[in-house]
Design a protein around this motif. Structure first.
Motif, PDB file in Angstrom:
ATOM      1  N   UNK A 164       0.851  -1.199   0.000  1.00 52.13           N
ATOM      2  CA  UNK A 164       0.000   0.000   0.000  1.00 52.13           C
ATOM      3  C   UNK A 164       0.885   1.246   0.000  1.00 52.13           C
ATOM      4  N   UNK A 165       1.904   1.237   0.846  1.00 53.92           N
ATOM      5  CA  UNK A 165       2.841   2.363   0.917  1.00 53.92           C
ATOM      6  C   UNK A 165       3.544   2.565  -0.422  1.00 53.92           C
ATOM      7  N   UNK A 166       4.028   1.488  -1.004  1.00 51.09           N
ATOM      8  CA  UNK A 166       4.699   1.571  -2.301  1.00 51.09           C
ATOM      9  C   UNK A 166       3.733   2.105  -3.367  1.00 51.09           C
ATOM     10  N   UNK A 167       2.506   1.604  -3.373  1.00 52.15           N
ATOM     11  CA  UNK A 167       1.510   2.063  -4.342  1.00 52.15           C
ATOM     12  C   UNK A 167       1.215   3.545  -4.214  1.00 52.15           C
ATOM     13  N   UNK A 172       3.228   5.789  -2.936  1.00 48.88           N
ATOM     14  CA  UNK A 172       4.452   6.490  -3.329  1.00 48.88           C
ATOM     15  C   UNK A 172       4.552   6.587  -4.857  1.00 48.88           C
ATOM     16  N   UNK A 173       4.141   5.537  -5.551  1.00 50.14           N
ATOM     17  CA  UNK A 173       4.267   5.489  -7.009  1.00 50.14           C
ATOM     18  C   UNK A 173       3.076   6.115  -7.746  1.00 50.14           C
ATOM     19  N   UNK A 174       1.950   6.278  -7.082  1.00 45.90           N
ATOM     20  CA  UNK A 174       0.720   6.734  -7.726  1.00 45.90           C
ATOM     21  C   UNK A 174       0.881   8.007  -8.563  1.00 45.90           C
ATOM     22  N   UNK A 175       1.585   9.023  -8.089  1.00 48.16           N
ATOM     23  CA  UNK A 175       1.686  10.248  -8.898  1.00 48.16           C
ATOM     24  C   UNK A 175       2.567  10.102 -10.152  1.00 48.16           C
ATOM     25  N   UNK A 176       3.276   8.999 -10.263  1.00 50.15           N
ATOM     26  CA  UNK A 176       4.195   8.820 -11.388  1.00 50.15           C
ATOM     27  C   UNK A 176       3.429   8.199 -12.557  1.00 50.15           C
ATOM     28  N   UNK A 177       3.361   8.915 -13.681  1.00 51.90           N
ATOM     29  CA  UNK A 177       2.645   8.362 -14.833  1.00 51.90           C
ATOM     30  C   UNK A 177       3.470   7.286 -15.542  1.00 51.90           C
ATOM     31  N   UNK A 178       2.783   6.487 -16.339  1.00 54.33           N
ATOM     32  CA  UNK A 178       3.475   5.474 -17.147  1.00 54.33           C
ATOM     33  C   UNK A 178       4.316   6.175 -18.206  1.00 54.33           C
ATOM     34  N   UNK A 179       5.093   5.407 -18.945  1.00 50.54           N
ATOM     35  CA  UNK A 179       5.918   5.961 -20.025  1.00 50.54           C
ATOM     36  C   UNK A 179       5.060   6.628 -21.096  1.00 50.54           C
ATOM     37  N   UNK A 236      -2.156   7.128 -16.126  1.00 46.70           N
ATOM     38  CA  UNK A 236      -2.178   6.633 -14.752  1.00 46.70           C
ATOM     39  C   UNK A 236      -2.000   5.121 -14.811  1.00 46.70           C
ATOM     40  N   UNK A 237      -1.257   4.586 -13.854  1.00 45.72           N
ATOM     41  CA  UNK A 237      -0.933   3.161 -13.889  1.00 45.72           C
ATOM     42  C   UNK A 237      -0.910   2.592 -12.476  1.00 45.72           C
ATOM     43  N   UNK A 238      -1.272   1.339 -12.347  1.00 44.60           N
ATOM     44  CA  UNK A 238      -1.160   0.637 -11.081  1.00 44.60           C
ATOM     45  C   UNK A 238       0.200  -0.062 -11.083  1.00 44.60           C
ATOM     46  N   UNK A 239       1.189   0.560 -10.492  1.00 42.21           N
ATOM     47  CA  UNK A 239       2.551   0.041 -10.523  1.00 42.21           C
ATOM     48  C   UNK A 239       2.681  -1.281  -9.764  1.00 42.21           C
ATOM     49  N   UNK A 240       1.934  -1.428  -8.677  1.00 39.26           N
ATOM     50  CA  UNK A 240       2.042  -2.628  -7.852  1.00 39.26           C
ATOM     51  C   UNK A 240       1.527  -3.853  -8.598  1.00 39.26           C
ATOM     52  N   UNK A 278      13.917  -0.846  -0.120  1.00 36.21           N
ATOM     53  CA  UNK A 278      13.073  -1.658  -1.004  1.00 36.21           C
ATOM     54  C   UNK A 278      12.474  -0.790  -2.109  1.00 36.21           C
ATOM     55  N   UNK A 279      11.920   0.345  -1.706  1.00 33.24           N
ATOM     56  CA  UNK A 279      11.322   1.259  -2.678  1.00 33.24           C
ATOM     57  C   UNK A 279      12.383   1.795  -3.632  1.00 33.24           C
ATOM     58  N   UNK A 280      13.539   2.140  -3.107  1.00 38.32           N
ATOM     59  CA  UNK A 280      14.624   2.658  -3.948  1.00 38.32           C
ATOM     60  C   UNK A 280      15.120   1.630  -4.954  1.00 38.32           C
TER      61      UNK A 280
END
Length: 173
Positions: free
Chosen positions: A36-39, A41-48, A52-56, A147-149
């Protein structure tokens, strides 16, 4: 020899402590909280592609090809798993990835482990391309930043690589 034995004993003791520190339910909650934390953290980052993307739970859009991230007690792994039940088709997918290995290495900026034939934890055959970081644990919240890094730049780079090669894999399936 005595020192090696002591190191081994300490390792077994540490592993036993970790196993007994958390019940299955507590371990499950910690894993869930990390993802959940990782998701978040990654939520504002768009895909290539700027979407919007679900990175997890990354969806490749090609059946039998998965981008997996797994963090456990002593390591974190990110991988491309090719899971087709037919060994020949699995080998064809893997061969196609090998054809893009130079682009893959340039995009990821590192060499990964390429396994044409391996098995998952349940004994199911698959092909895997992976990177692993040992010595960190999802059960130690002090390790979460590491882990996130580790995961963040690799899943973003995998996404960029996938945008470039996905049409080839779609034509195979």
């Amino acid at each position: 020899m005595k020192k090696i034995f002591q190191i081994a004993q300490n390792f077994v003791k540490a592993e036993t402590i970790i196993k007994t520190m958390y019940s299955k339910e507590e371990a499950s909650k910690l894993r869930q909280q990390f993802w959940i934390t990782f998701g978040k953290y990654m939520k504002p980052i768009p895909s290539a592609e700027g979407l919007e993307i679900n990175w997890v739970n990354y969806k490749t859009g090609v059946k039998h090809i998965f981008f997996k991230m797994n963090a456990e007690q002593r390591q974190v792994i990110i991988s491309i798993d090719i899971t087709h039940h037919n060994q020949e088709i699995r080998a064809l997918y893997f061969k196609q990835f090998k054809a893009f290995k130079m682009l893959f290495n340039e995009t990821l900026n590192e060499d990964w482990l390429w396994e044409a034939e391996t098995e998952n934890d349940f004994g199911v055959p698959l092909a895997r391309i992976s990177a692993t970081l040992d010595g960190i644990s999802i059960f130690n919240q002090n390790d979460w930043q590491a882990l996130i890094s580790f995961l963040k730049p690799r899943i973003i780079a995998l996404d960029q690589f996938w945008v470039d090669v996905k049409p080839i894999f779609e034509s195979i399936s």
